[in-house]
Motif scaffolding. Structure first.
Motif, PDB file in Angstrom:
ATOM      1  N   VAL A 244       2.986 -10.658  21.651  1.00  0.00           N
ATOM      2  CA  VAL A 244       3.699  -9.463  21.182  1.00  0.00           C
ATOM      3  C   VAL A 244       3.982  -9.702  19.698  1.00  0.00           C
ATOM      4  N   VAL A 245       3.509  -8.772  18.859  1.00  0.00           N
ATOM      5  CA  VAL A 245       3.573  -8.987  17.414  1.00  0.00           C
ATOM      6  C   VAL A 245       4.577  -8.041  16.780  1.00  0.00           C
ATOM      7  N   ARG A 246       5.444  -8.586  15.941  1.00  0.00           N
ATOM      8  CA  ARG A 246       6.308  -7.747  15.104  1.00  0.00           C
ATOM      9  C   ARG A 246       6.364  -8.352  13.718  1.00  0.00           C
ATOM     10  N   ALA A 247       6.325  -7.512  12.697  1.00  0.00           N
ATOM     11  CA  ALA A 247       6.334  -8.024  11.316  1.00  0.00           C
ATOM     12  C   ALA A 247       7.690  -8.633  10.990  1.00  0.00           C
ATOM     13  N   PRO A 248       7.695  -9.729  10.205  1.00  0.00           N
ATOM     14  CA  PRO A 248       8.981 -10.226   9.701  1.00  0.00           C
ATOM     15  C   PRO A 248       9.631  -9.159   8.817  1.00  0.00           C
TER      16      PRO A 248
ATOM     17  N   ARG B  38       1.801   7.270   1.328  1.00  0.00           N
ATOM     18  CA  ARG B  38       2.775   6.691   2.264  1.00  0.00           C
ATOM     19  C   ARG B  38       3.361   5.402   1.717  1.00  0.00           C
ATOM     20  N   TRP B  39       4.540   5.055   2.167  1.00  0.00           N
ATOM     21  CA  TRP B  39       5.129   3.793   1.730  1.00  0.00           C
ATOM     22  C   TRP B  39       5.989   3.202   2.845  1.00  0.00           C
ATOM     23  N   VAL B  40       6.148   1.893   2.772  1.00  0.00           N
ATOM     24  CA  VAL B  40       6.782   1.148   3.854  1.00  0.00           C
ATOM     25  C   VAL B  40       7.804   0.186   3.241  1.00  0.00           C
ATOM     26  N   ALA B  41       8.984   0.089   3.860  1.00  0.00           N
ATOM     27  CA  ALA B  41      10.036  -0.810   3.364  1.00  0.00           C
ATOM     28  C   ALA B  41       9.893  -2.176   4.016  1.00  0.00           C
ATOM     29  N   LEU B  42       9.531  -3.185   3.224  1.00  0.00           N
ATOM     30  CA  LEU B  42       9.341  -4.527   3.787  1.00  0.00           C
ATOM     31  C   LEU B  42      10.671  -5.161   4.199  1.00  0.00           C
ATOM     32  N   SER B  43      11.775  -4.604   3.706  1.00  0.00           N
ATOM     33  CA  SER B  43      13.084  -5.113   4.140  1.00  0.00           C
ATOM     34  C   SER B  43      13.288  -4.862   5.624  1.00  0.00           C
ATOM     35  N   GLY B  44      12.627  -3.811   6.146  1.00  0.00           N
ATOM     36  CA  GLY B  44      12.874  -3.403   7.528  1.00  0.00           C
ATOM     37  C   GLY B  44      14.128  -2.567   7.669  1.00  0.00           C
ATOM     38  N   ASP B  45      14.775  -2.274   6.541  1.00  0.00           N
ATOM     39  CA  ASP B  45      16.050  -1.552   6.573  1.00  0.00           C
ATOM     40  C   ASP B  45      15.801  -0.051   6.339  1.00  0.00           C
ATOM     41  N   PRO B  46      16.129   0.790   7.317  1.00  0.00           N
ATOM     42  CA  PRO B  46      15.903   2.236   7.146  1.00  0.00           C
ATOM     43  C   PRO B  46      16.609   2.791   5.907  1.00  0.00           C
ATOM     44  N   GLU B  47      17.698   2.124   5.494  1.00  0.00           N
ATOM     45  CA  GLU B  47      18.428   2.604   4.314  1.00  0.00           C
ATOM     46  C   GLU B  47      17.534   2.574   3.065  1.00  0.00           C
ATOM     47  N   ASP B  48      16.585   1.623   2.997  1.00  0.00           N
ATOM     48  CA  ASP B  48      15.659   1.578   1.854  1.00  0.00           C
ATOM     49  C   ASP B  48      14.797   2.841   1.807  1.00  0.00           C
TER      50      ASP B  48
END
Ligand code: NAD
Length: 557
Positions: free
Chosen positions: A11-15, A362-372
């Motif tokens: 099971v894979v999840r990004a850091p 498209r863009w993705v927040a590597l922090s994983g924080d929706p606030e970003d």
């Protein structure tokens, strides 16, 4: 529907967060995005590495996946990793401005560019189908296509229904990775939809992620509910379980005609994508394995029946369009000579946007924080105050879209817009308004990086539909302009033999070097869309080229 595998699937999840284990943020970003593509909340069938779009995969097999992750962690800031159809094949010394990863997926010499050759090579472990954003590690879940799907249905509303789908019923099929965006997009455009899907687990997934409102137990019931909502002017989406090749012809028999009809099953892949009509005791996987020829023939027969019904509904007054899955061509191969009597969605509704280099960014927040992502939403609302479509989309998305995997956002921006947005994100990383770097990319459903005569380049003004010099130029230009990773694929969207396309991803890590790369790469990449369409003679693209300062020697601009 997945290919069988004997390997054990992790099971894979990004850091998440601001600390990296790789030697640079670009390598860390590539690793997190590969892992994010395979996150169970993101991928359609993560156990077999299938991300979306039939059998579009992120890595060739689990061994290749682990090797890629290890290699990205040790990759230096002046080295480049080569990926051949999902397998890491070499690390080479390049330089700081070179992409850290170059990927080539599913490419075959044109004479052999077909599923039969691919399948042999795939079985021999030599290839992988990369679709579009699966093999180029920038898939962000169903949201990735939502605004584009909304743009398409809104385009249909403008062209045929006075600007809104209110009081109309759309019938479509397919609730997979991309097709799952359809119900919500129709709803956003004000309309009612009935979406046919064979696999109950896909229906449940769209209910769980709020892309679909409700399920009807039968086609008759779905129609009754839809008519009720239509009469009340309510925007609502209804799913119904069944085979489209069975249920769409039933609409003809029942003498009931929707206002709009389209389809987004995986018709691009007759063996692993589109399901033939099966008897209750028949198993698709067993039929495919034991009687491959019969499976293929029945899939083609089903697609022919499906298209005949769409053509009849069109004759009876429905607005019909093809939704980029090559269904018309499959039906034509199965004997429906007039399958192309209804248009593809690009010439019907999207080409004007392509003339401005406008498309899914498209863009993705590597922090994983929706606030970003919320912070980037607010920043874009301030940056483009006069773009009404963007304003209403971003407000809606911020409020309504459930994130899948790493928080991400999509919106349509064009030439001389994407670079501004990206530089702003980079500043926000630099000054701490964002907690970690941002990955920026785009779909291959794009203005200037695709040759796909039954989709993005259907019915070009100058007849240049099949010319694939353009995606190759786009691939080279991205590399020359500072992209973080570039990919070149074959067969995305419409299947092998029918498309070639390139993908670009770039990381905003807050450095000055990143600012320069973002400026060049994200000016030049959408610029290719304007150049492609100006060269083909579109007035709108010629105007954009003049107004926004492109240098086009053969056109005197
Ligand atoms: P997917 O494989 O994740 O989903 C396809 C769905 O269709 C599955 O849920 C499957 O169960 C269902 N299905 C298959 N045969 C069926 C049948 N006969 N009747 C009813 N349901 C059936 O694929 P996806 O990512 O959703 O993409 C769908 C198609 O759209 C692909 O061909 C893809 O290449 C194309 N596509 C279009 C766009 C676009 O913007 N138009 C973008 C990307 C992909």
């Amino acid at each position: 529907m997945t290919q069988p595998t004997t390997e054990s699937a992790p099971v894979v999840r990004a850091p998440r967060g601001p600390h990296k284990t790789a030697k640079g943020w670009v390598q860390e970003a590539a690793k997190r995005m590969l892992m994010n593509n395979l996150d169970p909340d993101v991928a359609e069938h993560p156990d077999t590495l299938v991300v979306y779009g039939g059998r579009g995969k992120a890595a060739r097999n689990w061994e290749a996946f682990h090797r890629i992750v290890e290699t990205l962690d040790r990759l230096e800031n002046d080295e480049t990793l080569l990926i051949q159809s999902g397998k890491p094949v070499a690390v080479l010394k390049t330089h700081e401005w070179a992409p850290r990863v170059l990927l080539a997926n599913s490419n075959l010499v044109p004479h052999w560019a077909n599923w039969e050759t691919f399948d042999k090579l795939d079985r021999a472990g030599l290839m992988m189908y990369g679709q579009m954003t699966a093999g180029s590690w920038i898939y962000i879940g169903t949201q990735g296509i939502l605004q584009g799907t909304y743009e398409t249905f809104a385009g249909a509303a403008r062209k045929h229904f006075g600007g809104s789908l209110k009081g109309t019923i759309t019938v479509t099929a397919g609730l997979g990775g991309m097709g799952g965006a359809q119900p919500l997009a129709v709803k956003l455009a004000g309309g009612v939809s009935i979406t046919i899907e064979i696999d109950p687990t896909r229906i449940q997934k769209r209910l769980d992620t709020r892309y679909l409102d409700e399920v009807a137990p039968s086609l008759e019931d779905a129609i009754a509910r839809a008519e009720g909502y239509k009469a009340g002017g309510v925007a609502r989406s209804i799913g119904v379980q069944g085979n489209a090749a069975d249920l769409v012809p039933q609409l003809v028999t029942m003498n009931w005609t929707p206002d709009l009809i389209t389809d987004q099953t995986s018709a691009h892949d007759p063996m692993w994508g589109y399901l033939p009509i099966l008897a209750p005791d028949e198993d698709a996987d067993k039929l495919r394995t034991d009687h491959a020829d019969e499976y293929r023939r029945r899939a083609y027969d089903a697609m022919a029946a499906h298209v005949r019904a769409i053509l009849e509904l069109q004759k009876r007054g429905a607005v019909a369009f093809d939704y980029g899955n090559n269904l018309r061509h499959r039906a034509q191969e199965a004997g429906v000579e007039n399958a192309f009597d209804y248009p593809g969605f690009v010439p019907a509704f999207i080409r004007d946007s392509f003339c401005e280099g406008r498309g899914p960014f498209r863009w993705v927040a590597l922090s994983g924080d929706p606030e970003d992502i919320r912070a980037t939403d607010r920043a874009l609302l301030d940056l483009f105050p006069n773009d009404e479509r963007l304003q209403s989309w971003l407000r809606y998305a911020a409020d309504q879209i459930a994130f899948q995997g790493l928080p991400a956002r999509i919106c349509w921006l064009g030439y001389k817009e994407r670079d501004r947005a990206a530089r702003l994100f980079n500043e926000m990383v630099a000054d701490g308004r964002l907690k970690a770097p941002i990955v920026i990319g785009r779909d291959h459903l794009d203005a200037g990086s695709v040759a796909s005569p039954y989709r993005e380049t259907e019915a070009m003004l100058d007849g240049s539909d099949a010319v694939s010099d353009w995606p190759l130029l786009n691939f080279g230009l991205g590399i020359a302009s500072g992209a973080s990773w570039m990919s070149f694929h074959h067969g995305g969207g419409v299947g092998l033999g029918f498309s070639q396309h390139s993908g670009l991803v770039i990381v905003a890590d807050g450095t000055e070097e990143a600012a320069q790369k973002l400026s060049r790469a994200l000016t030049n990449d959408p610029g290719m869309g304007v150049i492609r369409h100006a060269d083909a003679g579109y007035d709108h693209a010629l105007d954009v080229a003049r107004e926004r300062g492109l240098d086009l020697p053969s056109l005197g601009i």
